[in-house]
Structure formats: structure tokens, C-alpha cells
Design an enzyme around this catalytic site. Structure first.
Site: not given
Ligand code: PBG
Length: 341
Positions: A209, A262
Site C-alpha cells: 500500500k 493499492k
């Protein structure tokens, strides 16, 4: 150029036997026969933002089409998702009160725990995934416990993440998704779940992330913007891809059942690399709030054909190597895919 212009037209024709890829693009049926990447509603995970109270549906301004919902509206939402063929949701909770320790994050009667029960009652088959992080629950908006300098403490935060995951599992979650990028989170959560007899609960790790500007609209939706500073001391530097493989490897070692990258669009190379390095694990990509807002804004201005652009983006994320796509477009995309059939 000059050389072409000086040739007679028939000399410019392809010689017989030369490869013509366009043959397989001539009709819709041919195109669908040779299509490499499929897109289907059961590839989607739909995020839901749950607020306290009743009969509450608050539109999120920066994410047109997305609403915060109170627990009593979730059964209706579950039925709608089911009719669209969407099989999974990812839940975020907005608590009634925030404090420095994020206490509501693991309260048995917390908003998220209530939401899990409501969805499971309404639709036992629906896959309920939950975001495991502290940022929506702390008054400072950071993803963990802080030291006096405002630095997110690692190991102290791990204990809280274990408690959150157990409370979600006990309420009936199928999958917990730790999103804080705290070192060791997957191992601690796995041990905490197993210690409470929750072996059935899977861990989908937000292994990779990035500290991204594209989470902006989400922070309105989840009311979890940091009150000061940013998340760069724990989320990854957008410039790094090799480090993503290190992060993913650590989570695989610690028992992650599935991985997530992400955001999606600026990081399709990372999606591809994680997919190639760990082909044995399902891979999800999160098509985040800012990516959604960009398309919505362009479409609202009449600058893009929304339906075509959304389906193209989602197909691109799948083509890069994602098995699952977490996306706010899930419902509209599922409806468009149904129309196509
Ligand atoms: C943290 C979390 C965030 C998102 C999902 N989980 C925000 C953040 O890390 O700042 C962002 C999702 C999106 O932008 O759609 N709980």
C-alpha cells in the site's frame, strides 16, 4: 515517406500469407472468442461505509454515487448486490466516538461489528471482508498508537490490530483485511484469530500500500484523515517496486491467504510483479477513491464515455494480474455487464 509516395499503389499491399491480426477482430463474436481477459461481477469487491444511527444515507460529495449507510440499510444493500451478482463487500466503519486509542475499533457492539452481523443475517452467502485499521477510530486519524512525537508505534499497534481482527471474526466476518502497513500485522492477526478458534477467517493483506494522494476522497467518506502529518512513515514510497516484493514476501511468510496492491492504476506494474512472484495466492487490486473520483468528474463534464472508460479501466486492472478488484464502480459495472449478456 518519399519512398512510399513514389511507389505504385499495388506495391504497397501486404504480400499473400502475411499475418493479419485484424481477421480475429472483424465481428463481435470473433472478438469475444479470442478475448484474453474476462470481467465479471464476481471479480468485484464493493466497499461500504457504515455510520451509526438509523435510516441514514449520507452522500459522499467527492465520490458521486457512494453513500455512507446506517446498519439498518445494509440488508437492502445486500439484496441489491446479490441481484447484480456481486459476492463480496469490504466494510469500513465510522464510529460514534473517536479517542486516542481507537477503542470502538474492537468493541463488540461497535458500528462495524453490528454491520457484519446485519449483513450476515440478511445474506449468509455474501463474503464479508473488513478493513482492519485504526485510522477511522482514532481522534488523531493515524493508523495506530502514537508516541509523543506523533510517530506510529509498531508493536504496540499490533496488539490492537489483533483485537480488531478477532472482534470482526467473532461478529462473522469471512475475511479480515489489515490495511495499516504495520510490520508483522499479518502474523499477529493470524495468531490472534487462531488463538480464539477463528481459523476459518481468512487474511487478505494490503501487503503493498503506497502513500498515495489518491486516497483523498476516501478520507471524506471514512472520516479518517490524519489530523496532522501524513502516512509516509508506514505506507510505501510511490517510487518503489522492488520493495513491494519484499512486503508481499513477508506477508506470505506470515500466513496471508491473499494479497492486495493499492492503489491500482498508477501501480499496474506492481500488480503484475506481485502476480508473477506469488502466482499461488489470489491477488486483489484496490481501485481507490481518487481513481473513482477522476472518472466520475470527467464523465460528469461530458469529457469521457463513462461506461466505456470504467469497463476499460477495470479490464486493465484484471489484465495486469489482479484476480479481484475492489472498486466503487462495482454496482454500475455489474449492471453494464449484465446488459451485455
Ligand atoms: C485505511 C484505508 C485507506 C483506504 C483504505 N483503507 C486510507 C488511507 O490509508 O489513508 C483508502 C481507500 C480509497 O482511497 O479508496 N483504513
Amino acid at each position: 515517406m518519399t519512398e512510399f509516395h513514389s511507389k505504385p499503389l499495388d506495391a504497397l499491399r501486404l504480400v499473400p500469407g502475411v499475418s493479419r491480426p485484424r481477421r480475429l477482430r472483424r465481428t463481435a463474436a470473433l472478438r469475444s472468442l479470442v478475448r484474453e481477459t474476462t470481467l465479471s461481477p464476481d471479480d468485484f469487491v464493493y466497499p461500504l461505509f457504515v455510520v451509526p444511527g438509523a435510516k441514514t444515507r449520507n452522500p459522499v460529495t467527492s465520490m458521486p454515487g457512494v453513500d455512507q449507510l446506517s446498519v439498518d440499510l445494509l440488508a437492502g444493500e445486500a439484496r441489491e448486490l446479490e441481484s447484480l451478482g456481486i459476492e463480496a463487500v469490504l466494510l469500513f466503519g465510522i464510529p460514534s466516538a473517536k479517542d486516542p486509542l481507537g477503542l470502538e475499533s474492537y468493541a463488540d457492539d461497535g458500528v462495524l461489528q453490528q454491520a457484519i452481523r446485519a449483513l450476515k443475517d440478511a445474506s449468509p452467502e455474501l463474503v464479508v471482508m473488513t478493513d482492519v485499521c485504526m485510522c477511522e477510530y482514532t481522534d488523531h486519524g493515524h493508523c495506530g498508537l502514537l508516541d509523543s512525537d506523533g510517530y506510529v508505534l509498531n508493536d504496540e499497534t499490533l496488539e490492537v490490530l489483533g483485537r480488531i481482527a478477532v472482534s470482526h471474526g467473532e461478529a462473522g466476518a469471512d475475511v479480515v483485511a489489515p490495511s495499516g502497513m504495520i510490520d508483522g500485522m499479518v502474523g499477529v492477526i493470524r495468531a490472534a484469530l487462531d488463538g480464539e478458534g477463528l481459523e476459518r477467517v481468512a487474511v487478505l493483506s494490503y501487503a503493498v500500500k503506497y502513500a498515495s494522494a489518491f486516497y483523498g476522497p476516501f478520507r471524506e467518506a471514512a472520516e479518517g484523515a490524519p489530523a496532522f502529518g501524513d502516512r509516509r512513515s508506514h505506507q510505501m514510497d510511490p517510487a518503489n517496486a522492488r520493495e513491494a516484493l519484499r512486503e508481499a514476501a513477508l506477508d506470505v511468510e506470515q500466513g496471508a491467504d491473499a494479497l492486495l496492491v493499492k492503489p491500482a492504476l498508477g501501480y499496474l506494474d506492481v500488480v503484475r510483479r506481485v502476480h508473477e512472484r506469488f502466482p499461488e495466492l489470489p491477488l486483489a487490486a484496490y481501485n481507490v477513491s481518487g481513481e473513482y473520483a477522476m472518472l466520475k468528474a470527467a464523465a460528469a463534464s461530458g469529457w469521457l464515455d463513462e461506461r466505456a472508460a470504467v469497463l476499460e479501466v477495470l479490464t486493465g486492472i484484471r489484465r495486469a494480474g489482479a484476480d479481484l478488484v475492489v472498486t466503487y464502480h462495482a454496482k454500475e459495472a455489474a449492471a453494464w455487464l449484465q446488459e451485455r449478456l
